[in-house]
Write a protein that holds these residues in place. Sequence first.
Motif, PDB file in Angstrom:
ATOM      1  N   ASP A 121      56.749 -16.478  10.216  1.00  0.00           N
ATOM      2  CA  ASP A 121      55.730 -15.744  10.946  1.00  0.00           C
ATOM      3  C   ASP A 121      54.367 -16.309  10.536  1.00  0.00           C
ATOM      4  O   ASP A 121      54.186 -16.742   9.389  1.00  0.00           O
ATOM      5  CB  ASP A 121      55.805 -14.249  10.646  1.00  0.00           C
ATOM      6  N   VAL A 122      53.435 -16.306  11.474  1.00  0.00           N
ATOM      7  CA  VAL A 122      52.131 -16.940  11.250  1.00  0.00           C
ATOM      8  C   VAL A 122      51.018 -15.994  11.677  1.00  0.00           C
ATOM      9  O   VAL A 122      51.056 -15.423  12.775  1.00  0.00           O
ATOM     10  CB  VAL A 122      52.006 -18.259  12.054  1.00  0.00           C
ATOM     11  N   ASP A 123      50.035 -15.842  10.828  1.00  0.00           N
ATOM     12  CA  ASP A 123      48.794 -15.154  11.170  1.00  0.00           C
ATOM     13  C   ASP A 123      47.912 -16.183  11.882  1.00  0.00           C
ATOM     14  O   ASP A 123      47.266 -17.013  11.236  1.00  0.00           O
ATOM     15  CB  ASP A 123      48.127 -14.636   9.892  1.00  0.00           C
ATOM     16  N   ARG A 124      47.916 -16.131  13.197  1.00  0.00           N
ATOM     17  CA  ARG A 124      47.238 -17.194  13.958  1.00  0.00           C
ATOM     18  C   ARG A 124      45.723 -17.142  13.794  1.00  0.00           C
ATOM     19  O   ARG A 124      45.059 -18.177  13.885  1.00  0.00           O
ATOM     20  CB  ARG A 124      47.630 -17.122  15.434  1.00  0.00           C
ATOM     21  N   ALA A 125      45.159 -15.980  13.546  1.00  0.00           N
ATOM     22  CA  ALA A 125      43.718 -15.903  13.304  1.00  0.00           C
ATOM     23  C   ALA A 125      43.363 -16.660  12.029  1.00  0.00           C
ATOM     24  O   ALA A 125      42.377 -17.419  11.991  1.00  0.00           O
ATOM     25  CB  ALA A 125      43.267 -14.452  13.214  1.00  0.00           C
ATOM     26  N   GLU A 126      44.158 -16.478  10.972  1.00  0.00           N
ATOM     27  CA  GLU A 126      43.917 -17.211   9.738  1.00  0.00           C
ATOM     28  C   GLU A 126      44.162 -18.697   9.940  1.00  0.00           C
ATOM     29  O   GLU A 126      43.407 -19.540   9.437  1.00  0.00           O
ATOM     30  CB  GLU A 126      44.816 -16.667   8.622  1.00  0.00           C
ATOM     31  N   LEU A 127      45.212 -19.033  10.677  1.00  0.00           N
ATOM     32  CA  LEU A 127      45.491 -20.435  10.966  1.00  0.00           C
ATOM     33  C   LEU A 127      44.323 -21.078  11.711  1.00  0.00           C
ATOM     34  O   LEU A 127      43.872 -22.181  11.347  1.00  0.00           O
ATOM     35  CB  LEU A 127      46.769 -20.551  11.796  1.00  0.00           C
ATOM     36  N   ARG A 128      43.808 -20.402  12.734  1.00  0.00           N
ATOM     37  CA  ARG A 128      42.675 -20.955  13.488  1.00  0.00           C
ATOM     38  C   ARG A 128      41.459 -21.121  12.592  1.00  0.00           C
ATOM     39  O   ARG A 128      40.712 -22.110  12.718  1.00  0.00           O
ATOM     40  CB  ARG A 128      42.349 -20.050  14.676  1.00  0.00           C
ATOM     41  N   ARG A 129      41.244 -20.182  11.685  1.00  0.00           N
ATOM     42  CA  ARG A 129      40.107 -20.290  10.768  1.00  0.00           C
ATOM     43  C   ARG A 129      40.229 -21.542   9.909  1.00  0.00           C
ATOM     44  O   ARG A 129      39.256 -22.293   9.745  1.00  0.00           O
ATOM     45  CB  ARG A 129      40.020 -19.053   9.878  1.00  0.00           C
ATOM     46  N   VAL A 130      41.421 -21.776   9.360  1.00  0.00           N
ATOM     47  CA  VAL A 130      41.645 -22.931   8.497  1.00  0.00           C
ATOM     48  C   VAL A 130      41.452 -24.231   9.280  1.00  0.00           C
ATOM     49  O   VAL A 130      40.769 -25.162   8.819  1.00  0.00           O
ATOM     50  CB  VAL A 130      43.059 -22.879   7.883  1.00  0.00           C
ATOM     51  N   LEU A 131      42.021 -24.307  10.468  1.00  0.00           N
ATOM     52  CA  LEU A 131      41.924 -25.532  11.256  1.00  0.00           C
ATOM     53  C   LEU A 131      40.494 -25.764  11.744  1.00  0.00           C
ATOM     54  O   LEU A 131      40.023 -26.911  11.760  1.00  0.00           O
ATOM     55  CB  LEU A 131      42.891 -25.481  12.431  1.00  0.00           C
ATOM     56  N   ALA A 132      39.798 -24.701  12.116  1.00  0.00           N
ATOM     57  CA  ALA A 132      38.414 -24.847  12.574  1.00  0.00           C
ATOM     58  C   ALA A 132      37.507 -25.346  11.463  1.00  0.00           C
ATOM     59  O   ALA A 132      36.499 -26.035  11.717  1.00  0.00           O
ATOM     60  CB  ALA A 132      37.894 -23.520  13.115  1.00  0.00           C
ATOM     61  N   ALA A 133      37.859 -25.018  10.216  1.00  0.00           N
ATOM     62  CA  ALA A 133      37.071 -25.488   9.071  1.00  0.00           C
ATOM     63  C   ALA A 133      37.450 -26.914   8.654  1.00  0.00           C
ATOM     64  O   ALA A 133      36.920 -27.412   7.661  1.00  0.00           O
ATOM     65  CB  ALA A 133      37.274 -24.535   7.893  1.00  0.00           C
ATOM     66  N   GLY A 134      38.354 -27.542   9.394  1.00  0.00           N
ATOM     67  CA  GLY A 134      38.750 -28.905   9.086  1.00  0.00           C
ATOM     68  C   GLY A 134      39.905 -29.009   8.111  1.00  0.00           C
ATOM     69  O   GLY A 134      40.184 -30.087   7.590  1.00  0.00           O
ATOM     70  N   ASP A 152      50.868 -25.316  18.867  1.00  0.00           N
ATOM     71  CA  ASP A 152      50.525 -24.608  20.099  1.00  0.00           C
ATOM     72  C   ASP A 152      51.719 -24.471  21.030  1.00  0.00           C
ATOM     73  O   ASP A 152      51.563 -24.439  22.257  1.00  0.00           O
ATOM     74  CB  ASP A 152      49.356 -25.289  20.830  1.00  0.00           C
ATOM     75  N   GLY A 153      52.926 -24.375  20.461  1.00  0.00           N
ATOM     76  CA  GLY A 153      54.108 -24.116  21.258  1.00  0.00           C
ATOM     77  C   GLY A 153      54.489 -22.646  21.206  1.00  0.00           C
ATOM     78  O   GLY A 153      53.978 -21.878  20.381  1.00  0.00           O
ATOM     79  N   ASP A 154      55.402 -22.234  22.072  1.00  0.00           N
ATOM     80  CA  ASP A 154      55.880 -20.860  22.123  1.00  0.00           C
ATOM     81  C   ASP A 154      57.329 -20.857  21.647  1.00  0.00           C
ATOM     82  O   ASP A 154      58.207 -21.411  22.311  1.00  0.00           O
ATOM     83  CB  ASP A 154      55.794 -20.335  23.555  1.00  0.00           C
ATOM     84  N   PRO A 155      57.626 -20.237  20.489  1.00  0.00           N
ATOM     85  CA  PRO A 155      58.986 -20.301  19.943  1.00  0.00           C
ATOM     86  C   PRO A 155      60.058 -19.723  20.862  1.00  0.00           C
ATOM     87  O   PRO A 155      61.171 -20.257  20.923  1.00  0.00           O
ATOM     88  CB  PRO A 155      58.875 -19.497  18.643  1.00  0.00           C
ATOM     89  N   ALA A 156      59.766 -18.640  21.565  1.00  0.00           N
ATOM     90  CA  ALA A 156      60.775 -18.066  22.455  1.00  0.00           C
ATOM     91  C   ALA A 156      61.020 -18.979  23.654  1.00  0.00           C
ATOM     92  O   ALA A 156      62.173 -19.187  24.064  1.00  0.00           O
ATOM     93  CB  ALA A 156      60.361 -16.675  22.909  1.00  0.00           C
ATOM     94  N   ARG A 177      48.640 -35.353   8.720  1.00  0.00           N
ATOM     95  CA  ARG A 177      48.680 -34.194   7.826  1.00  0.00           C
ATOM     96  C   ARG A 177      47.307 -33.555   7.671  1.00  0.00           C
ATOM     97  O   ARG A 177      47.201 -32.368   7.371  1.00  0.00           O
ATOM     98  CB  ARG A 177      49.251 -34.595   6.468  1.00  0.00           C
ATOM     99  N   ALA A 178      46.265 -34.339   7.868  1.00  0.00           N
ATOM    100  CA  ALA A 178      44.900 -33.804   7.785  1.00  0.00           C
ATOM    101  C   ALA A 178      44.483 -33.095   9.068  1.00  0.00           C
ATOM    102  O   ALA A 178      43.461 -32.400   9.081  1.00  0.00           O
ATOM    103  CB  ALA A 178      43.914 -34.928   7.479  1.00  0.00           C
ATOM    104  N   HIS A 179      45.272 -33.269  10.152  1.00  0.00           N
ATOM    105  CA  HIS A 179      44.921 -32.675  11.448  1.00  0.00           C
ATOM    106  C   HIS A 179      46.148 -31.994  12.055  1.00  0.00           C
ATOM    107  O   HIS A 179      46.606 -32.361  13.140  1.00  0.00           O
ATOM    108  CB  HIS A 179      44.392 -33.742  12.408  1.00  0.00           C
ATOM    109  N   PRO A 180      46.738 -31.002  11.391  1.00  0.00           N
ATOM    110  CA  PRO A 180      47.953 -30.383  11.917  1.00  0.00           C
ATOM    111  C   PRO A 180      47.733 -29.758  13.282  1.00  0.00           C
ATOM    112  O   PRO A 180      46.709 -29.135  13.542  1.00  0.00           O
ATOM    113  CB  PRO A 180      48.289 -29.308  10.868  1.00  0.00           C
ATOM    114  N   GLY A 181      48.709 -29.990  14.160  1.00  0.00           N
ATOM    115  CA  GLY A 181      48.625 -29.479  15.515  1.00  0.00           C
ATOM    116  C   GLY A 181      47.847 -30.357  16.457  1.00  0.00           C
ATOM    117  O   GLY A 181      47.870 -30.140  17.674  1.00  0.00           O
TER     118      GLY A 181
END
Length: 305
Positions: A218-231, A197-201, A121-125
């Motif tokens: 729906d997911v804002d992937r830029a925001e998601l990447r920001r959150v994950l990059a910050a740990g 990192d899967g493709d839903p279609a 849970r601390a490392h989603p994806g």
Amino acid sequence: MNAEVAGAPVSFGVFEMTPEGAATVAADDMLAVLADAGYGGVDLGPVGFLGRDAELRARLAHFGLELAGGWVQLPLSDDEAFEASLPSLHDALRVFSDAAEAGPRRLPLPTLADDGSLTRRAHPGRGAEVDALDAHAWERLFANTERAAAIVRAAGFEPTFHHHAGTFVESPDEIDRFLAHVDVDLTLDTGHLLIADGDPADAVSRWGDRINHLHLKDVDRAELRRVLAAGGGMTEVWSSGAFVAFGHGDLDLARVMDAMAARGFDGWVVVEQDVLNTPDVDIDAFRAARGDDQRVNRAALQPWA
């Protein structure tokens, strides 16, 4: 395609991870928004949130909604913990039975999911990189899922299994492995697949014959990447606003829904826009904003359901 669209309490900040003391939307207020926006059903949310027995049936009937399904999280790879969790499964099934007494057009699908781990849970994806199951643990997960499914079927319902970020069935490869060994079909969750990192279609082509339930995010992937990059972990993802209304993120909704329609999908489409609210939220403004988003989401699905 013969699908019906449901909303979900998690879109209003009501789910098992809601912080203690957080201001939350009342069940009737949420159902009124969903009914007004044209949804035909609702997901269960935390057991008891929508009530039980006659209260549950009366509430659903009042708003013209049916119960679509509901989340049942189980520690599937740990035999001892799994045994200890079975009362929660039986409790949830009693609520499904309460709703089914009203004779709905579709029975709700108890939505089984793995519990994962704190590390995952601390490392989603990235769960397979930091906390992989060994072969014996996978066998326990398969066997306990089959046991849970048997309990669900004995209660008169068909189970579905929800892959989920932060659990041991998260990545496309893990979903492949699960489906190859377990006689339970899949809830395809577009948002959690994007986290992994899967493709839903593409997932519809890959697992379409096994998809019996659909959770659309729906997911804002830029925001998601920001959150994950910050740990950040799942708590931070839910709190960040990374799950957005349809058309405001990176999900190719038309591609997913066209692919599902081409396969003749016949089931519930549950719209989820997960949010983790806080104790200091302005609940009136929060409810209004979430209601606006759910009207946008329902309108976006009009071409298909």
